[in-house]
Design an enzyme around this catalytic site. Sequence first.
Site, PDB file in Angstrom:
ATOM      1  N   SER A  51     -21.504  -4.175  42.557  1.00 30.35           N
ATOM      2  CA  SER A  51     -21.236  -3.956  41.140  1.00 30.35           C
ATOM      3  C   SER A  51     -19.713  -3.943  40.924  1.00 30.35           C
ATOM      4  CB  SER A  51     -22.291  -3.389  40.712  1.00 30.35           C
ATOM      5  OG  SER A  51     -22.140  -1.942  41.189  1.00 30.35           O
ATOM      6  N   GLY A  85     -26.101  -4.871  41.922  1.00 30.44           N
ATOM      7  CA  GLY A  85     -27.421  -4.797  43.019  1.00 30.44           C
ATOM      8  C   GLY A  85     -27.699  -4.510  44.163  1.00 30.44           C
ATOM      9  N   ASN A 114     -25.524  -0.263  47.762  1.00 28.57           N
ATOM     10  CA  ASN A 114     -26.131  -0.349  47.562  1.00 28.57           C
ATOM     11  C   ASN A 114     -27.806   0.407  48.568  1.00 28.57           C
ATOM     12  OD1 ASN A 114     -26.335  -0.702  44.084  1.00 28.57           O
ATOM     13  ND2 ASN A 114     -25.394  -2.804  45.359  1.00 28.57           N
ATOM     14  N   ASP A 195     -22.643   7.231  33.702  1.00 32.35           N
ATOM     15  CA  ASP A 195     -24.098   6.970  35.116  1.00 32.35           C
ATOM     16  C   ASP A 195     -23.139   7.380  36.354  1.00 32.35           C
ATOM     17  OD1 ASP A 195     -21.485   4.812  36.717  1.00 32.35           O
ATOM     18  OD2 ASP A 195     -23.598   2.991  36.919  1.00 32.35           O
ATOM     19  N   HIS A 198     -20.019   4.260  38.431  1.00 29.51           N
ATOM     20  CA  HIS A 198     -18.945   2.972  38.671  1.00 29.51           C
ATOM     21  C   HIS A 198     -18.011   3.248  37.470  1.00 29.51           C
ATOM     22  CE1 HIS A 198     -24.021   1.012  38.955  1.00 29.51           C
ATOM     23  NE2 HIS A 198     -22.783  -0.109  39.885  1.00 29.51           N
TER      24      HIS A 198
END
Length: 228
Positions: A51, A85, A114, A195, A198
């Site tokens: 991402s 992801g 991830n 979040d 990111h």
Amino acid sequence: MKRGFPLAIQKLADRVTARLGFSCAFALVALISTAPLYAEEPPTLLIMGDSLSAAYGIEQDQGWVTLLAERLEDDAQVVNASISGETTSGGAQRFADIIGQQQPDIVLLELGGNDGLRGLPPAQMRANLATMIEQSQQADAEVLLLGIDIPPNYGQAYRDAFTGVYHSLAEEYDLSLVPFLLEDIALNKQLMQSDGIHPTAEAQPIILDNVWPALEPMLEETYQASSQ
């Protein structure tokens, strides 16, 4: 990457000789011969990431990979195979097909984040990254490894093992390494989305600036090799 055309020059000279005579043909060949003998094809850059390279949460044209393509303009073709992801396992499973289709000159490998967020074993992550590195090198592609870090709550021992994967791979395979892709970004709340994982659109030029010092010399070497 080089496409020759001396045969085309000879055929053109033959036609001119038949119509206009030897002196005109000689002048034409002399003029054309001052041009480069090869038409260069721009190198292909393959970004294999998650991402962070897939412009998650922002417009696609704001992402650092798009900014890279804009900076390079016609000097390189940029292929973004990043998926939000994605883990190193998922990347390794689809990498052989992608590299076979794209035949890149340079691979920017940005995976592992991830794996870390899921607490997966660093040894497994290392093996997957090593597989992609070896497949790149077998395809005569240079590799730029883009490292990442994980939050402190995962514990220092795990963080050290996680970040150590990138450094050990860079040493073993003699790779260029960006130690931390989000340098000067991750701890700045204004440059991170809500979040906390990111980066925002405003952070994307900084990401590119973090990548560029390692990527630029690789591009220069690729250009030089293609002109020989």
